[in-house]
Design a protein around this motif. Structure first.
Motif, mmCIF file in Angstrom:
data_model
loop_
_atom_site.group_PDB
_atom_site.id
_atom_site.type_symbol
_atom_site.label_atom_id
_atom_site.label_comp_id
_atom_site.label_asym_id
_atom_site.label_seq_id
_atom_site.Cartn_x
_atom_site.Cartn_y
_atom_site.Cartn_z
ATOM 1 N N TYR A 6 0.858 -1.192 0.000
ATOM 2 C CA TYR A 6 0.000 0.000 0.000
ATOM 3 C C TYR A 6 0.896 1.243 0.000
ATOM 4 O O TYR A 6 1.403 1.643 1.043
ATOM 5 N N PRO A 7 1.100 1.832 -1.180
ATOM 6 C CA PRO A 7 1.992 2.985 -1.267
ATOM 7 C C PRO A 7 1.244 4.308 -1.148
ATOM 8 O O PRO A 7 0.057 4.388 -1.496
ATOM 9 N N THR A 9 1.662 8.875 0.106
ATOM 10 C CA THR A 9 2.407 9.992 0.698
ATOM 11 C C THR A 9 2.092 10.097 2.195
ATOM 12 O O THR A 9 2.955 10.417 2.995
ATOM 13 N N PHE A 10 0.840 9.854 2.526
ATOM 14 C CA PHE A 10 0.387 9.821 3.927
ATOM 15 C C PHE A 10 0.795 11.091 4.689
ATOM 16 O O PHE A 10 1.481 11.026 5.708
ATOM 17 N N THR A 14 -4.740 9.257 7.547
ATOM 18 C CA THR A 14 -6.092 9.585 8.020
ATOM 19 C C THR A 14 -6.856 8.292 8.307
ATOM 20 O O THR A 14 -6.384 7.202 7.978
ATOM 21 N N GLY A 16 -9.296 7.337 6.709
ATOM 22 C CA GLY A 16 -9.601 6.756 5.393
ATOM 23 C C GLY A 16 -8.503 5.774 4.982
ATOM 24 O O GLY A 16 -8.781 4.660 4.540
ATOM 25 N N HIS A 17 -7.234 6.198 5.144
ATOM 26 C CA HIS A 17 -6.116 5.282 4.865
ATOM 27 C C HIS A 17 -6.209 4.048 5.768
ATOM 28 O O HIS A 17 -6.002 2.921 5.321
ATOM 29 N N ILE A 20 -8.640 1.490 4.663
ATOM 30 C CA ILE A 20 -8.128 0.681 3.542
ATOM 31 C C ILE A 20 -7.166 -0.401 4.061
ATOM 32 O O ILE A 20 -7.222 -1.556 3.623
ATOM 33 N N ARG A 87 -4.753 0.179 -3.596
ATOM 34 C CA ARG A 87 -5.004 1.626 -3.597
ATOM 35 C C ARG A 87 -6.453 1.856 -3.191
ATOM 36 O O ARG A 87 -7.316 1.002 -3.399
ATOM 37 N N GLY A 88 -6.709 3.010 -2.625
ATOM 38 C CA GLY A 88 -8.074 3.349 -2.232
ATOM 39 C C GLY A 88 -8.766 4.114 -3.347
ATOM 40 O O GLY A 88 -8.162 4.973 -3.983
ATOM 41 N N ARG A 90 -11.956 6.521 -3.789
ATOM 42 C CA ARG A 90 -13.019 7.227 -3.068
ATOM 43 C C ARG A 90 -14.167 7.624 -3.969
ATOM 44 O O ARG A 90 -15.310 7.557 -3.615
ATOM 45 N N ASP A 94 -10.990 9.939 -8.397
ATOM 46 C CA ASP A 94 -9.742 9.182 -8.215
ATOM 47 C C ASP A 94 -9.466 8.271 -9.399
ATOM 48 O O ASP A 94 -8.335 7.859 -9.614
ATOM 49 N N TYR A 123 -15.721 8.118 4.711
ATOM 50 C CA TYR A 123 -14.371 8.618 4.413
ATOM 51 C C TYR A 123 -14.196 8.999 2.947
ATOM 52 O O TYR A 123 -13.095 9.327 2.523
ATOM 53 N N LEU A 126 -12.781 12.441 2.250
ATOM 54 C CA LEU A 126 -11.648 12.771 3.118
ATOM 55 C C LEU A 126 -10.328 12.609 2.378
ATOM 56 O O LEU A 126 -10.087 11.587 1.746
HETATM 57 P P1 ADP Z 1 -0.692 9.476 -3.088
HETATM 58 O O1 ADP Z 1 0.156 10.693 -3.076
HETATM 59 O O2 ADP Z 1 0.017 8.234 -3.534
HETATM 60 O O3 ADP Z 1 -2.046 9.617 -3.723
HETATM 61 P P2 ADP Z 1 -2.056 9.446 -0.559
HETATM 62 O O4 ADP Z 1 -1.450 9.323 0.781
HETATM 63 O O5 ADP Z 1 -2.783 10.704 -0.862
HETATM 64 O O6 ADP Z 1 -0.889 9.196 -1.543
HETATM 65 O O7 ADP Z 1 -3.012 8.232 -0.834
HETATM 66 C C1 ADP Z 1 -2.556 6.912 -0.823
HETATM 67 C C2 ADP Z 1 -3.690 5.998 -1.253
HETATM 68 O O8 ADP Z 1 -4.733 6.054 -0.284
HETATM 69 C C3 ADP Z 1 -4.354 6.350 -2.578
HETATM 70 O O9 ADP Z 1 -4.734 5.146 -3.212
HETATM 71 C C4 ADP Z 1 -5.570 7.134 -2.176
HETATM 72 O O10 ADP Z 1 -6.599 7.010 -3.144
HETATM 73 C C5 ADP Z 1 -5.949 6.412 -0.906
HETATM 74 N N1 ADP Z 1 -6.722 7.262 0.007
HETATM 75 C C6 ADP Z 1 -6.437 8.490 0.451
HETATM 76 N N2 ADP Z 1 -7.407 8.976 1.263
HETATM 77 C C7 ADP Z 1 -8.354 7.998 1.318
HETATM 78 C C8 ADP Z 1 -9.634 7.884 1.943
HETATM 79 N N3 ADP Z 1 -10.158 8.868 2.661
HETATM 80 N N4 ADP Z 1 -10.319 6.749 1.762
HETATM 81 C C9 ADP Z 1 -9.807 5.762 0.995
HETATM 82 N N5 ADP Z 1 -8.634 5.805 0.364
HETATM 83 C C10 ADP Z 1 -7.914 6.906 0.512
#
Ligand code: ADP
Length: 160
Positions: A6-7, A9-10, A14, A16-17, A20, A87-88, A90, A94, A123, A126
């Motif tokens: 699960y890659p 920036t985080f 949150t 939401g992450h 997932i 990957r998430g 939303r 996305d 989420y 979010l």
């Molecule tokens: P990136 O810069 O790789 O998009 P993020 O940290 O923003 O990094 O997101 C990492 C992953 O988590 C992505 O697949 C993003 O769609 C997913 N993600 C971010 N926020 C949420 C959320 N609220 N619910 C579900 N998935 C999320």
């Protein structure tokens, strides 16, 4: 053993992450979370801060590993015998970017699958940047991030 990658920036992690990650743990034996150290997004939190907030939020769960990674994801996936990139998704917004990344990764390595997981609908609106924005102006983000992240955001906004 099924391992998911699960890659992201985080900046910061949150709920939401975390939603997932929990869903991924139902499908895979282990989840490796990789934190992008170098990002074009000029993060609020340093890479070390982002990594330790994730570890903290996951309560040092021994089925989850958290580490830095900046190279080609497919290289990491191959080296670590990863079954799928998670990957998430939303919303439709996305989709285009995620679809492009998934197909490009498949082009780079046929063996690497990408799995999209949908978070709980609470989420779906979010993301980390909205959280940073609300926290910057002193808004309440306690429904959206773990307590340690909330404290870290308060410390940052008091400094800035
Ligand atoms: P990136 O810069 O790789 O998009 P993020 O940290 O923003 O990094 O997101 C990492 C992953 O988590 C992505 O697949 C993003 O769609 C997913 N993600 C971010 N926020 C949420 C959320 N609220 N619910 C579900 N998935 C999320």
């Amino acid at each position: 053993m099924k391992v998911a990658l699960y890659p992201g920036t985080f900046d910061p992690i949150t709920n939401g992450h975390l939603d997932i990650v929990e869903r991924a743990l139902k499908m895979f034996d282990r989840v490796i979370i990789t934190v992008a150290r170098n990002t074009s997004k000029a993060p609020l939190f340093t890479a070390d801060e982002r990594l330790s907030l994730i570890r903290d939020a996951l309560n040092h769960n021994d089925r989850v590993e958290v580490e830095f990674f900046d190279g080609l994801l497919v290289d990491f996936a191959r080296k670590r015998n990863v079954s799928a990139i998670v990957r998430g998704l939303r919303a439709v917004s996305d989709f285009e970017y995620e679809f492009q990344m998934a197909l490009m990764n498949r082009k780079l390595d046929e063996a690497v699958e990408t799995v999209f997981l949908m978070p709980n609908e609470k989420y779906t609106y979010l993301n980390s940047s909205i959280i940073r924005e609300i926290a910057r102006f002193g808004g309440d983000v306690s429904d959206f991030v773990p307590p340690a992240v909330q404290e870290a955001l308060t410390r940052k906004s008091n400094k800035g």
